[in-house]
Write an enzyme that holds these catalytic residues in place. Structure first.
Site, PDB file in Angstrom:
ATOM      1  CD  GLU A   4      45.970  29.799  34.317  1.00  0.00           C
ATOM      2  OE1 GLU A   4      45.416  30.647  35.040  1.00  0.00           O
ATOM      3  OE2 GLU A   4      45.343  29.022  33.570  1.00  0.00           O
ATOM      4  CE  LYS A  12      37.674  22.003  34.415  1.00  0.00           C
ATOM      5  NZ  LYS A  12      38.513  23.061  34.919  1.00  0.00           N
TER       6      LYS A  12
HETATM    7  N1  PSU Z   1      39.388  26.829  32.851  1.00  0.00           N
HETATM    8  C1  PSU Z   1      39.863  25.837  33.653  1.00  0.00           C
HETATM    9  N2  PSU Z   1      40.648  26.165  34.703  1.00  0.00           N
HETATM   10  C2  PSU Z   1      40.983  27.469  34.992  1.00  0.00           C
HETATM   11  C3  PSU Z   1      40.481  28.498  34.138  1.00  0.00           C
HETATM   12  C4  PSU Z   1      39.696  28.133  33.088  1.00  0.00           C
HETATM   13  O1  PSU Z   1      39.572  24.679  33.407  1.00  0.00           O
HETATM   14  O2  PSU Z   1      41.696  27.718  35.977  1.00  0.00           O
HETATM   15  C5  PSU Z   1      40.879  29.920  34.408  1.00  0.00           C
HETATM   16  C6  PSU Z   1      42.062  30.315  33.520  1.00  0.00           C
HETATM   17  O3  PSU Z   1      42.897  31.212  34.233  1.00  0.00           O
HETATM   18  C7  PSU Z   1      41.398  31.054  32.363  1.00  0.00           C
HETATM   19  C8  PSU Z   1      40.274  31.751  33.084  1.00  0.00           C
HETATM   20  O4  PSU Z   1      42.245  31.959  31.696  1.00  0.00           O
HETATM   21  O5  PSU Z   1      39.810  30.795  34.045  1.00  0.00           O
HETATM   22  C9  PSU Z   1      39.166  32.180  32.149  1.00  0.00           C
HETATM   23  O6  PSU Z   1      38.280  33.001  32.838  1.00  0.00           O
HETATM   24  P1  PSU Z   1      37.191  33.843  32.011  1.00  0.00           P
HETATM   25  O7  PSU Z   1      36.288  32.802  31.423  1.00  0.00           O
HETATM   26  O8  PSU Z   1      36.512  34.686  33.037  1.00  0.00           O
HETATM   27  O9  PSU Z   1      37.960  34.627  30.980  1.00  0.00           O
END
Ligand code: PSU
Ligand code: MN
Length: 302
Positions: free
Chosen positions: A25, A160
């Site tokens: 990603e 996390k």
């Molecule tokens: N958690 C991490 N590192 C990240 C992300 C999440 O530890 O880089 C990023 C990923 O791309 C994940 C996104 O898909 O954040 C999720 O964002 P949201 O909670 O806004 O859907």
């Protein structure tokens, strides 16, 4: 193939010849890590995939094209621009395509593009999930819905604890997403190997995981799978250090009224700052560890 998809020559050749390919990603590049470690890590991930026998397809939207396989220049651009690049999840894709714009894809958007390209396995660091307090904010990442409907297996290091891990597992259960633990019964919590919550199935080899994914694909119903791979012991962080940083970051997010798509990047950046880069070193190692496992799974799928 879909007119909006653009495969790099290497990814196209690997798919055509039936060689293993894994998706990577790009929100992790632009919004998940600081420059220049973000670019260095993205390039190291590509090298690690190749060493383990899979062609890497780093995924992003560039000029409105859904790209699987980026050039080094494109990766460098996403890393340098950082949060100026649109964080692109499922809902953002049609707009970016129509506007011929750029976007760094989240787990959800990367899964969509991977599936359109014919890529079945994807490695990342941590997934989005159910945020703490979601019972009132309804902040639940689109990543979870995507795993329920898109046929891509996602290898991560758990999630996390900026998230509510218990509720995240409940949500995945409701949505019918199998959660596998690689060599563990416990869901890892990204920086730590333990979370206190159990996965659905413990798995012990890439071959076993490959057999589960192949069975899911053979049955031909929608949905993916989540493979949680604990951070290597030597890079794991003390629980107290990381918990303190996460609690502080959550408190600040509340005080500053951070909402919507800004929440996850805000928390990630603050945790990184508060732990003085120690968490960044762990983050890089766990991503590489996930890339190696994903490559082995893709190779074992045949
Ligand atoms: N958690 C991490 N590192 C990240 C992300 C999440 O530890 O880089 C990023 C990923 O791309 C994940 C996104 O898909 O954040 C999720 O964002 P949201 O909670 O806004 O859907
Ligand atoms: Mn959200």
């Amino acid at each position: 193939m879909n007119q909006h998809i653009k495969l790099s020559p290497k990814v196209e050749a690997a798919l055509k010849e039936g060689r293993p390919v894994i998706a990577l990603e790009s929100t992790i590049i632009s919004h998940g890590m600081p420059y220049p470690q973000n670019v260095e890590t993205a390039l190291k991930c590509e090298a690690a995939a190749r060493e383990c026998g899979a062609e890497p397809a780093t995924i992003a939207v560039i000029g409105g094209k859904l790209c699987a396989g980026l050039t080094e220049e494109e990766i460098d651009y996403l890393g340098r621009e950082g949060t100026k690049v649109t964080k692109a999840s499922r809902r953002d894709l049609p707009i970016l395509v129509a506007k011929k714009a750029d976007g760094a894809t989240t787990v959800a958007a990367t899964m969509i593009i991977a599936a359109l390209a014919g890529i079945k396995v994807f490695a990342t660091g941590g997934i989005g999930g159910v945020h703490r307090g979601a019972e009132t904010t309804m902040d639940i990442s689109a990543d979870l819905e995507e795993m329920a409907q898109t046929p891509v297996a996602v290898v991560c290091a758990g999630a996390k604890s900026i998230l509510d891990l218990g509720l995240t597992l409940e949500y995945l259960e409701t949505k019918g997403v199998p959660v596998l633990g690689y060599g563990t019964k416990e869901l890892p919590a990204f920086y730590t190997r333990q979370s206190g919550f159990n996965v659905d199935y413990k798995v012990d080899s890439p071959e076993e995981i490959a057999s589960f994914i192949n069975a899911q694909r053979e049955m031909d119903y929608p949905g993916g799978m989540l493979i949680a791979n604990p951070i290597p012991e030597e890079y794991a962080m003390p629980k107290e250090t990381i918990d303190a940083a996460i609690n502080q970051a959550l408190k600040e997010a509340g005080e500053q009224g951070i909402k919507g798509k800004e929440t996850t990047p805000f928390l990630l950046a603050r945790v990184c700052e508060l732990t003085g880069g120690e968490s960044l070193a762990s983050n890089i190692q766990l991503v590489l560890n996930n890339v190696r496992l994903a490559a082995k799974i893709a190779a074992a799928m045949g």
